[in-house]
Write an enzyme that holds these catalytic residues in place. Structure first.
Site, PDB file in Angstrom:
ATOM      1  N   CYS A 127       0.857  -1.181   0.000  1.00  0.00           N
ATOM      2  CA  CYS A 127       0.000   0.000   0.000  1.00  0.00           C
ATOM      3  C   CYS A 127       0.894   1.233   0.000  1.00  0.00           C
ATOM      4  O   CYS A 127       1.417   1.636   1.040  1.00  0.00           O
ATOM      5  CB  CYS A 127      -0.895  -0.018   1.245  1.00  0.00           C
ATOM      6  SG  CYS A 127      -1.959   1.421   1.339  1.00  0.00           S
ATOM      7  N   LEU A 128       1.107   1.783  -1.167  1.00  0.00           N
ATOM      8  CA  LEU A 128       1.994   2.936  -1.297  1.00  0.00           C
ATOM      9  C   LEU A 128       1.416   3.862  -2.362  1.00  0.00           C
ATOM     10  O   LEU A 128       1.095   3.423  -3.468  1.00  0.00           O
ATOM     11  CB  LEU A 128       3.402   2.451  -1.694  1.00  0.00           C
ATOM     12  CG  LEU A 128       4.512   3.484  -1.716  1.00  0.00           C
ATOM     13  CD1 LEU A 128       4.704   4.105  -0.336  1.00  0.00           C
ATOM     14  CD2 LEU A 128       5.810   2.848  -2.160  1.00  0.00           C
TER      15      LEU A 128
END
Lengths: 204, 417
Positions: A98-99
């Site tokens: 999750c970036l």
């Protein structure tokens, strides 16, 4: 379409300063659309000493033909941890990351190397408020010490294939009751991964 | 010595229609080729015009004579000699012939006809054809420049200008001063205006060359290639961002800006922003050269806008169509009778701190949808009166400052894009 000329250049650039960054990118097969990135765990974190493999898939086009999207670098590369890792923003099951820069904050001026550097930075600065893995995030917030312990254990177990010497591994497996010759050949075929070798030995 | 050549010239098998002489049609002078390249050694004695306003002679003489080995690649125009032209040029041919005859009958003329004491009487004949035949400047060293000629009228030495003059101090011509930009001795010491002009053009050329050199090194950070080394000519252009100074290929940056946003990707914060610094730019301008200062950037932008302003907008279609860019369009919005489109009433009701803008109905509807997302800062009221719908933007910003207005306009523009 993927700009393969650019990917080629990025790979050259990356191999040039592999010493200073420690980040490695190499193609998985003949096609440059699937690559493997390797990042060292940042020093001073539970991930220190580990080497993490990341699967990279370069998008060719949009999901539908009518979208007429250009591929990489106009679309972010798809990245996923191949090495199991205990981190609030990385799924402990699938390795999904999750970036923001891999999603809506992507910019074509970013490269595979800079994206991997960002992933490395994510390892040293978790964002538990915007989690990918809720269990890990909860543990991080409630019981930080246990989190550190688990993360370190996962690093030792999954991110250090050669943490023990080959001889130590062999003797460990021989102690379990397997013949030494078979242990050596199985270990070799498993790439030095003790757990994988054990699994293979058990399944016959 | 001169006679056979002159006879040859006058009895040439080809009608001398291609060479028009220093006077073109209707007596207008033809621009000197050498002057156009920056160095005419004849100065004001040149038969050809040294006035940039005069047209150059671009007609290929070889083609007119029958054969041009360059064919379609020739840089000169391939025009067949027409009757009107031959009659027009005959007027300049006839006097030259009579002159040639007078030359052949007087045997003492050749010495006086040298380049130095040239009696300026052969307006249509190239001087060098006379000179080269009968006079070698190196052999004939006893020719002396007449002392009664003013230094400003004397021509400068071509040998010295090109590098070195074998005659050195004995040279009857003036040796020009060194031009610091091009490194040639081609500045006439007694003609300040001419040297000044040369210096100016030389400096400009030098600057452009340096800029081009600098531009050649610049890489686009999207394709990681040098912009000016791309394979096709159309790609060898920079895309100038209006709000920041990061260089990209025009194709790369346009590709990025026009790509459809992936889920969650915002048009204004990611696609319209600079890929490097993420600063929002409303337009990108193509340029074959990169700039080194803001003034140069401004010049490129202004030139581009001026060029587009002269082209009729195809969306506007002389008032028949609707241009999605409205009055911010770079192209010309004019009706068939040449009347320009009405300028937007920017301060309609400015006393209450509101700004009103006129837009087409399509854009107004688009803005109405968009304003829901922007509720916190602006409110748009639509008055569907007649066809250009009047859109009112009420700024919820206390001060009616320029910044507030700018933000409102930015929002308006973002709605239209």
């Amino acid at each position: 379409m993927i700009d393969f000329a650019r990917v080629q250049k990025e790979l050259q650039e990356c191999s040039r300063d592999i010493e200073s960054s420690g980040i490695k990118v190499s193609p998985k097969s003949d096609s440059l659309a699937r690559l493997t990135g390797t990042i060292p765990g940042p020093i001073g974190t539970p991930y220190e000493g580990g080497t993490f493999q990341i699967d990279i898939t370069l998008p060719v086009m949009g999901k539908f033909e009518w979208e007429l999207k250009d591929g990489y670098p106009f679309e972010p590369p798809k990245m996923q941890f191949a090495t199991k890792v205990w981190h609030p923003n990385i799924s402990s099951q699938s390795g999904a990351i999750c970036l923001d820069i891999l999603k809506d904050q992507w910019s074509p001026a970013l490269t595979l190397k800079t994206a991997l550097l960002s992933v490395q930075a994510l390892l040293s600065a978790p964002e538990p408020d915007d989690p990918q893995d809720a269990v890990v995030a909860q543990q991080y917030l409630r019981d930080y010490q246990t989190f550190v312990g688990t993360a370190r254990y996962w690093t030792e177990t999954f991110a250090k294939p050669s943490s023990l010497g080959v001889e130590e591994k062999v003797s460990k497996l021989v102690e379990m009751g397997f013949p030494e010759v078979l242990v050596r050949s199985t270990l070799e075929s498993a790439g030095g991964d003790e757990n994988l070798a054990l699994e293979k030995l058990c399944s016959g | 010595m001169a006679t056979p050549l002159l006879q040859l010239l006058s009895s040439s098998p080809f009608p001398r229609t291609g060479f028009r002489g220093p006077f073109g049609f209707g007596g207008a002078r033809v621009l000197c080729k050498f002057f156009a390249h920056g160095a005419c050694f004849k100065g004001e004695h040149c038969e050809f015009s040294h006035d940039w306003k005069d047209p150059p002679n671009n007609i290929c003489t070889y083609y007119q004579k029958g054969v041009c080995s360059y064919g379609s690649r020739c840089r000169y125009e391939h025009v067949k000699p027409s009757r009107t032209e031959s009659t027009a040029s005959s007027s300049s041919t006839i006097p030259s012939r009579t002159v040639s005859k007078s030359v052949t009958t007087v045997p003492a003329v050749p010495h006086e006809l040298s380049a130095l004491s040239r009696p300026f009487i052969l307006p249509s004949k190239p001087v060098w054809s006379l000179e080269s035949g009968k006079y070698d400047p190196l052999e004939d060293s006893d020719v002396i420049e007449p002392r009664n000629v003013k230094p400003a009228d004397r021509s400068i030495c071509a040998f010295a200008a090109a590098g070195s003059c074998p005659r050195g101090d004995k040279c009857p011509h003036i040796h020009g001063d060194l031009c610091p930009s091009c490194g040639k001795h081609c500045l006439h010491p007694f003609r300040p205006e001419e040297s000044e002009e040369h210096l100016k053009t030389c400096e400009k050329k030098q600057k452009q060359l340096e800029l081009l050199k600098y531009s050649q090194e610049i890489e686009c950070s999207v394709c990681l290639d040098r912009v000016l080394s791309k394979p096709s000519a159309a790609e060898r252009k920079f895309g100038l961002m209006s709000e920041c100074d990061h260089p990209f290929c025009i194709s790369c940056i346009r590709n990025w800006r026009s790509s459809s946003p992936t889920s969650g990707m915002d048009l204004n914060t990611s696609l319209r922003a600079c890929p490097i610094c993420r600063k929002l730019s409303y337009f990108v301008i193509p340029s074959v050269i990169w700039y080194s200062s803001q003034e140069e950037k401004q010049e490129i932008v202004e030139n581009y806008k001026a060029k587009l302003r002269s082209i009729d907008c195809k969306h506007f279609d002389f008032g028949n169509g609707n241009c999605p860019f409205g009055t911010s369009c770079f192209y010309k919005h004019a009706y068939r009778d040449g009347r320009l489109e009405e300028v937007v009433l920017r301060h309609l009701g400015a006393e209450d701190g509101h700004t009103a803008v006129r837009f087409s109905r399509k854009i107004a509807n688009k803005m109405k949808c968009a304003c829901d997302l922007f509720q916190s800062r602006c409110e748009i009221l639509l008055f569907q009166t007649q066809t250009p719908v009047v859109v009112r933007i009420a700024c919820w910003i206390d001060t009616q400052s320029w910044e507030a207005e700018r933000q409102a306009w930015c929002f308006v523009v973002s709605c239209m894009l």
